[in-house]
Scaffold this motif. Structure first.
Motif, PDB file in Angstrom:
ATOM      1  N   LYS A  93     -27.444  15.720   0.252  1.00  0.00           N
ATOM      2  CA  LYS A  93     -26.882  16.019  -1.062  1.00  0.00           C
ATOM      3  C   LYS A  93     -26.683  14.701  -1.798  1.00  0.00           C
ATOM      4  N   ASN A  94     -27.195  14.627  -3.017  1.00  0.00           N
ATOM      5  CA  ASN A  94     -27.080  13.443  -3.855  1.00  0.00           C
ATOM      6  C   ASN A  94     -26.160  13.719  -5.028  1.00  0.00           C
ATOM      7  N   VAL A  95     -25.226  12.818  -5.262  1.00  0.00           N
ATOM      8  CA  VAL A  95     -24.370  12.875  -6.439  1.00  0.00           C
ATOM      9  C   VAL A  95     -24.529  11.546  -7.156  1.00  0.00           C
ATOM     10  N   ILE A  96     -25.007  11.607  -8.390  1.00  0.00           N
ATOM     11  CA  ILE A  96     -25.152  10.407  -9.217  1.00  0.00           C
ATOM     12  C   ILE A  96     -24.095  10.484 -10.313  1.00  0.00           C
ATOM     13  N   LYS A  97     -23.306   9.441 -10.421  1.00  0.00           N
ATOM     14  CA  LYS A  97     -22.245   9.362 -11.421  1.00  0.00           C
ATOM     15  C   LYS A  97     -22.490   8.102 -12.241  1.00  0.00           C
ATOM     16  N   PHE A  98     -22.421   8.232 -13.579  1.00  0.00           N
ATOM     17  CA  PHE A  98     -22.619   7.044 -14.398  1.00  0.00           C
ATOM     18  C   PHE A  98     -21.793   7.105 -15.665  1.00  0.00           C
ATOM     19  N   ARG A  99     -21.445   5.898 -16.129  1.00  0.00           N
ATOM     20  CA  ARG A  99     -20.722   5.723 -17.394  1.00  0.00           C
ATOM     21  C   ARG A  99     -20.758   4.245 -17.735  1.00  0.00           C
ATOM     22  N   ASP A 100     -20.683   3.946 -19.015  1.00  0.00           N
ATOM     23  CA  ASP A 100     -20.672   2.560 -19.503  1.00  0.00           C
ATOM     24  C   ASP A 100     -21.758   1.734 -18.814  1.00  0.00           C
ATOM     25  N   SER A 101     -21.386   0.721 -18.063  1.00  0.00           N
ATOM     26  CA  SER A 101     -22.376  -0.141 -17.398  1.00  0.00           C
ATOM     27  C   SER A 101     -22.263  -0.024 -15.881  1.00  0.00           C
ATOM     28  N   GLN A 102     -22.047   1.213 -15.406  1.00  0.00           N
ATOM     29  CA  GLN A 102     -21.914   1.445 -13.967  1.00  0.00           C
ATOM     30  C   GLN A 102     -22.611   2.735 -13.567  1.00  0.00           C
ATOM     31  N   LEU A 103     -23.275   2.694 -12.405  1.00  0.00           N
ATOM     32  CA  LEU A 103     -23.934   3.858 -11.829  1.00  0.00           C
ATOM     33  C   LEU A 103     -23.561   3.905 -10.354  1.00  0.00           C
ATOM     34  N   GLU A 104     -23.202   5.091  -9.862  1.00  0.00           N
ATOM     35  CA  GLU A 104     -22.893   5.270  -8.445  1.00  0.00           C
ATOM     36  C   GLU A 104     -23.802   6.350  -7.883  1.00  0.00           C
ATOM     37  N   VAL A 105     -24.322   6.106  -6.682  1.00  0.00           N
ATOM     38  CA  VAL A 105     -25.147   7.080  -5.982  1.00  0.00           C
ATOM     39  C   VAL A 105     -24.488   7.345  -4.637  1.00  0.00           C
ATOM     40  N   THR A 106     -24.142   8.611  -4.395  1.00  0.00           N
ATOM     41  CA  THR A 106     -23.567   9.005  -3.112  1.00  0.00           C
ATOM     42  C   THR A 106     -24.524   9.984  -2.458  1.00  0.00           C
ATOM     43  N   LYS A 107     -24.897   9.683  -1.208  1.00  0.00           N
ATOM     44  CA  LYS A 107     -25.767  10.560  -0.425  1.00  0.00           C
ATOM     45  C   LYS A 107     -24.995  11.007   0.803  1.00  0.00           C
ATOM     46  N   LYS A 108     -25.025  12.338   1.071  1.00  0.00           N
ATOM     47  CA  LYS A 108     -24.353  12.881   2.246  1.00  0.00           C
ATOM     48  C   LYS A 108     -25.287  13.866   2.926  1.00  0.00           C
ATOM     49  N   GLY A 109     -25.434  13.709   4.228  1.00  0.00           N
ATOM     50  CA  GLY A 109     -26.299  14.592   4.988  1.00  0.00           C
ATOM     51  C   GLY A 109     -27.077  13.791   6.007  1.00  0.00           C
ATOM     52  N   LEU A 110     -28.394  13.907   5.968  1.00  0.00           N
ATOM     53  CA  LEU A 110     -29.259  13.165   6.880  1.00  0.00           C
ATOM     54  C   LEU A 110     -29.098  11.661   6.672  1.00  0.00           C
ATOM     55  N   VAL A 111     -28.933  11.266   5.417  1.00  0.00           N
ATOM     56  CA  VAL A 111     -28.663   9.877   5.032  1.00  0.00           C
ATOM     57  C   VAL A 111     -27.289   9.852   4.393  1.00  0.00           C
ATOM     58  N   ASN A 112     -26.494   8.825   4.712  1.00  0.00           N
ATOM     59  CA  ASN A 112     -25.152   8.701   4.148  1.00  0.00           C
ATOM     60  C   ASN A 112     -24.960   7.304   3.580  1.00  0.00           C
ATOM     61  N   VAL A 113     -24.593   7.261   2.301  1.00  0.00           N
ATOM     62  CA  VAL A 113     -24.357   5.970   1.645  1.00  0.00           C
ATOM     63  C   VAL A 113     -23.613   6.203   0.340  1.00  0.00           C
ATOM     64  N   HIS A 114     -22.853   5.209  -0.079  1.00  0.00           N
ATOM     65  CA  HIS A 114     -22.246   5.198  -1.409  1.00  0.00           C
ATOM     66  C   HIS A 114     -22.629   3.858  -2.029  1.00  0.00           C
ATOM     67  N   MET A 115     -23.579   3.889  -2.962  1.00  0.00           N
ATOM     68  CA  MET A 115     -24.067   2.672  -3.611  1.00  0.00           C
ATOM     69  C   MET A 115     -23.464   2.563  -4.998  1.00  0.00           C
ATOM     70  N   VAL A 116     -22.992   1.368  -5.343  1.00  0.00           N
ATOM     71  CA  VAL A 116     -22.403   1.127  -6.649  1.00  0.00           C
ATOM     72  C   VAL A 116     -23.216   0.043  -7.354  1.00  0.00           C
ATOM     73  N   PHE A 117     -23.689   0.381  -8.539  1.00  0.00           N
ATOM     74  CA  PHE A 117     -24.442  -0.547  -9.381  1.00  0.00           C
ATOM     75  C   PHE A 117     -23.557  -0.883 -10.576  1.00  0.00           C
ATOM     76  N   GLU A 118     -22.979  -2.074 -10.585  1.00  0.00           N
ATOM     77  CA  GLU A 118     -22.126  -2.530 -11.683  1.00  0.00           C
ATOM     78  C   GLU A 118     -22.755  -3.768 -12.286  1.00  0.00           C
ATOM     79  N   GLU A 119     -22.940  -3.745 -13.591  1.00  0.00           N
ATOM     80  CA  GLU A 119     -23.581  -4.861 -14.272  1.00  0.00           C
ATOM     81  C   GLU A 119     -22.888  -6.178 -13.937  1.00  0.00           C
TER      82      GLU A 119
END
Length: 147
Positions: A55-81
């Motif tokens: 399951k992928n949840v992508i959250k974004f606003r202003d100059s930030q993007l977050e990608v959370t993956k749960k299941g076979l692959v698990n990660v919480h990636m934060v992209f901040e300018e």
């Protein structure tokens, strides 16, 4: 924007020791909503050779993007300018410590389309792996989608 959308994701990686770029493109149905000035996109992903989904949840606003993956692959990636973030990327093959040093997060919102572009440097276990770009386009399902 409608709740039912199509999301087109295009990722490019420019490794230092390789010629050209490795590209990954996918278009998939997703759910979209906006809450407290943040955009959310949710979709299921199937990895080749496996039956379990992620399951992928992508959250974004202003100059930030977050990608959370749960299941076979698990990660919480934060992209901040102009910031570097570290995270553990858990895969069926083991865990990898990754660093994400983000140069730019650009979000363009129109009435029937949202475009998100991210430029970042990727590290794995403190070693530079690639210079990367993500291009994401979100549109209502009935309109179709092109990158």
């Amino acid at each position: 924007m409608e709740k039912e959308v199509l999301i087109a994701l295009k990722g490019l990686q420019f490794a230092l020791d390789e010629e050209g770029a490795n590209a990954l493109e996918t278009i998939t149905p997703a759910e979209y909503y906006k809450r407290n000035d943040s955009h959310y996109v949710i979709f299921e992903e199937l990895m080749e050779g496996f039956t379990d989904t992620t399951k992928n949840v992508i959250k974004f606003r202003d100059s930030q993007l977050e990608v959370t993956k749960k299941g076979l692959v698990n990660v919480h990636m934060v992209f901040e300018e102009n910031r570097k973030n570290m995270t553990s990327y858990a895969t069926p093959f083991g865990n990898i410590l990754i660093g994400i040093d983000t140069d730019e997060v650009e979000i363009r919102e129109e009435e029937d389309r949202i475009q998100v572009n991210v430029a970042y440097t990727l590290e794995a276990n403190y070693e530079h792996m690639a210079d990367c770009k993500i291009e994401m386009s979100i549109r209502p399902r009935e309109e179709g989608l092109e990158l």
